[in-house]
Motif scaffolding. Structure first.
Motif, PDB file in Angstrom:
ATOM      1  N   VAL A 108       0.841  -1.198   0.000  1.00 33.63           N
ATOM      2  CA  VAL A 108       0.000   0.000   0.000  1.00 33.63           C
ATOM      3  C   VAL A 108       0.878   1.251   0.000  1.00 33.63           C
ATOM      4  O   VAL A 108       0.617   2.210  -0.732  1.00 33.63           O
ATOM      5  N   GLY A 109       1.934   1.242   0.793  1.00 30.28           N
ATOM      6  CA  GLY A 109       2.861   2.370   0.828  1.00 30.28           C
ATOM      7  C   GLY A 109       3.467   2.645  -0.538  1.00 30.28           C
ATOM      8  O   GLY A 109       3.596   3.797  -0.961  1.00 30.28           O
ATOM      9  N   ALA A 110       3.815   1.590  -1.260  1.00 32.12           N
ATOM     10  CA  ALA A 110       4.377   1.761  -2.605  1.00 32.12           C
ATOM     11  C   ALA A 110       3.345   2.375  -3.543  1.00 32.12           C
ATOM     12  O   ALA A 110       3.672   3.242  -4.369  1.00 32.12           O
ATOM     13  N   ALA A 111       2.094   1.966  -3.408  1.00 26.59           N
ATOM     14  CA  ALA A 111       1.035   2.539  -4.241  1.00 26.59           C
ATOM     15  C   ALA A 111       0.819   4.014  -3.911  1.00 26.59           C
ATOM     16  O   ALA A 111       0.610   4.839  -4.809  1.00 26.59           O
ATOM     17  N   VAL A 112       0.897   4.359  -2.633  1.00 21.33           N
ATOM     18  CA  VAL A 112       0.748   5.755  -2.227  1.00 21.33           C
ATOM     19  C   VAL A 112       1.851   6.613  -2.847  1.00 21.33           C
ATOM     20  O   VAL A 112       1.601   7.707  -3.361  1.00 21.33           O
ATOM     21  N   GLN A 117       3.535  10.692  -6.739  1.00 20.02           N
ATOM     22  CA  GLN A 117       4.495  11.108  -7.754  1.00 20.02           C
ATOM     23  C   GLN A 117       3.863  11.281  -9.127  1.00 20.02           C
ATOM     24  O   GLN A 117       4.288  12.136  -9.898  1.00 20.02           O
ATOM     25  N   ALA A 118       2.869  10.486  -9.457  1.00 19.09           N
ATOM     26  CA  ALA A 118       2.339  10.504 -10.818  1.00 19.09           C
ATOM     27  C   ALA A 118       0.885  10.952 -10.931  1.00 19.09           C
ATOM     28  O   ALA A 118       0.413  11.209 -12.028  1.00 19.09           O
ATOM     29  N   GLN A 123      -6.675  12.744  -8.300  1.00 19.21           N
ATOM     30  CA  GLN A 123      -6.246  11.413  -7.874  1.00 19.21           C
ATOM     31  C   GLN A 123      -5.588  11.466  -6.500  1.00 19.21           C
ATOM     32  O   GLN A 123      -5.812  10.598  -5.655  1.00 19.21           O
ATOM     33  N   ILE A 124      -4.790  12.487  -6.282  1.00 19.54           N
ATOM     34  CA  ILE A 124      -4.138  12.644  -4.973  1.00 19.54           C
ATOM     35  C   ILE A 124      -5.176  12.887  -3.891  1.00 19.54           C
ATOM     36  O   ILE A 124      -5.119  12.301  -2.805  1.00 19.54           O
ATOM     37  N   ALA A 125      -6.171  13.730  -4.185  1.00 21.48           N
ATOM     38  CA  ALA A 125      -7.227  14.003  -3.211  1.00 21.48           C
ATOM     39  C   ALA A 125      -8.031  12.734  -2.911  1.00 21.48           C
ATOM     40  O   ALA A 125      -8.361  12.461  -1.749  1.00 21.48           O
ATOM     41  N   ALA A 126      -8.341  11.941  -3.938  1.00 15.20           N
ATOM     42  CA  ALA A 126      -9.083  10.696  -3.728  1.00 15.20           C
ATOM     43  C   ALA A 126      -8.266   9.712  -2.892  1.00 15.20           C
ATOM     44  O   ALA A 126      -8.804   9.057  -1.991  1.00 15.20           O
ATOM     45  N   ALA A 170      -0.739  16.342  -0.746  1.00 21.66           N
ATOM     46  CA  ALA A 170       0.469  15.498  -0.791  1.00 21.66           C
ATOM     47  C   ALA A 170       1.140  15.539   0.562  1.00 21.66           C
ATOM     48  O   ALA A 170       1.202  16.572   1.200  1.00 21.66           O
ATOM     49  N   ALA A 171       1.644  14.435   0.997  1.00 21.86           N
ATOM     50  CA  ALA A 171       2.319  14.367   2.282  1.00 21.86           C
ATOM     51  C   ALA A 171       3.597  15.187   2.222  1.00 21.86           C
ATOM     52  O   ALA A 171       4.231  15.329   1.187  1.00 21.86           O
ATOM     53  N   ALA A 172       3.959  15.746   3.367  1.00 22.66           N
ATOM     54  CA  ALA A 172       5.155  16.581   3.453  1.00 22.66           C
ATOM     55  C   ALA A 172       6.365  15.822   2.934  1.00 22.66           C
ATOM     56  O   ALA A 172       6.564  14.666   3.228  1.00 22.66           O
ATOM     57  N   GLY A 173       7.157  16.498   2.108  1.00 28.38           N
ATOM     58  CA  GLY A 173       8.379  15.902   1.607  1.00 28.38           C
ATOM     59  C   GLY A 173       8.199  15.120   0.323  1.00 28.38           C
ATOM     60  O   GLY A 173       9.157  14.718  -0.292  1.00 28.38           O
ATOM     61  N   TRP A 174       6.971  14.918  -0.129  1.00 27.63           N
ATOM     62  CA  TRP A 174       6.746  14.174  -1.359  1.00 27.63           C
ATOM     63  C   TRP A 174       6.705  15.157  -2.508  1.00 27.63           C
ATOM     64  O   TRP A 174       6.178  16.244  -2.427  1.00 27.63           O
ATOM     65  N   ASP A 175       7.184  14.717  -3.613  1.00 25.97           N
ATOM     66  CA  ASP A 175       7.247  15.536  -4.800  1.00 25.97           C
ATOM     67  C   ASP A 175       6.034  15.236  -5.667  1.00 25.97           C
ATOM     68  O   ASP A 175       6.131  14.554  -6.681  1.00 25.97           O
ATOM     69  N   ALA A 176       4.859  15.701  -5.239  1.00 29.93           N
ATOM     70  CA  ALA A 176       3.632  15.355  -5.944  1.00 29.93           C
ATOM     71  C   ALA A 176       3.364  16.343  -7.076  1.00 29.93           C
ATOM     72  O   ALA A 176       3.675  17.523  -6.977  1.00 29.93           O
ATOM     73  N   LYS A 177       2.746  15.846  -8.140  1.00 31.02           N
ATOM     74  CA  LYS A 177       2.326  16.700  -9.254  1.00 31.02           C
ATOM     75  C   LYS A 177       1.039  17.396  -8.868  1.00 31.02           C
ATOM     76  O   LYS A 177       0.209  16.847  -8.174  1.00 31.02           O
TER      77      LYS A 177
END
Length: 178
Positions: A108-112, A117-118, A123-126, A170-177
């Protein structure tokens, strides 16, 4: 399994009969139900160490180095009588519910990470919404209240998810689009 487990497993096998290295590897895989197959790169250095310590000795037989326990090695094995064999531990942990849960949590962590990232903003909000509800549901399981997961509840400081509220989810430190 760690190096100590390989060490104790090899000594336990040699207490039964002399064996060569690949024979020990096959035995460990078989006895653990296939869940543990130490590599030659972990077995042979341990056998050399055991020989240096005087617990085993090697003898050439039919073109193979066959290892035997010494009296000191046999005394070591006998001092561990009653303890589980390393291959039993490996087989048991393979079926362990906790190991299964841990593996699922990592997946699950890998999917998050992939969504962060992508994924686009929606999608991030969902994903954030799903994870928030999943976390709450897990706490409900611990509380023994496995009722309707969509039921209204009063947020506490423990349950309020403030991570990333000002960064579009996006969680702190993540490079989200975005």
């Amino acid at each position: 399994m760690g190096r100590g487990d390989v060490r104790e497993a090899l000594l336990a096998l040699l207490a039964e009969q002399p064996m060569h290295g690949y024979q020990m590897i096959r035995e460990l895989a078989e006895r653990s139900g296939g869940s543990w197959r130490p590599s030659p790169g972990s077995v042979y250095p341990v056998l050399s160490l055991l020989a240096d310590e005087g617990l085993v000795r090697a003898q050439e037989a039919e073109g193979k180095r066959v290892f035997h326990l010494t009296d000191t090695g046999r005394a070591h094995v006998e001092s561990r009588t009653g303890q589980r064999k390393p291959w039993e531990t490996a087989a048991a942990s393979d079926n362990d519910e906790l190991a299964s849960l841990r593996s699922l949590a990592f997946a699950v962590g890998a999917a998050v990470v992939q969504v962060a990232q992508a994924g686009d903003g929606a999608q991030i909000a969902a994903a954030r919404s799903l994870l928030t509800e999943t976390r709450r549901s897990l706490y409900r399981i611990l509380a023994g209240d496995e009722g309707d997961p969509t039921a209204e509840e009063t947020d506490t400081a423990e349950e309020t998810d403030t991570a990333g509220e000002d960064d579009g989810g996006a969680a702190a430190g993540w490079d989200a689009k975005h």
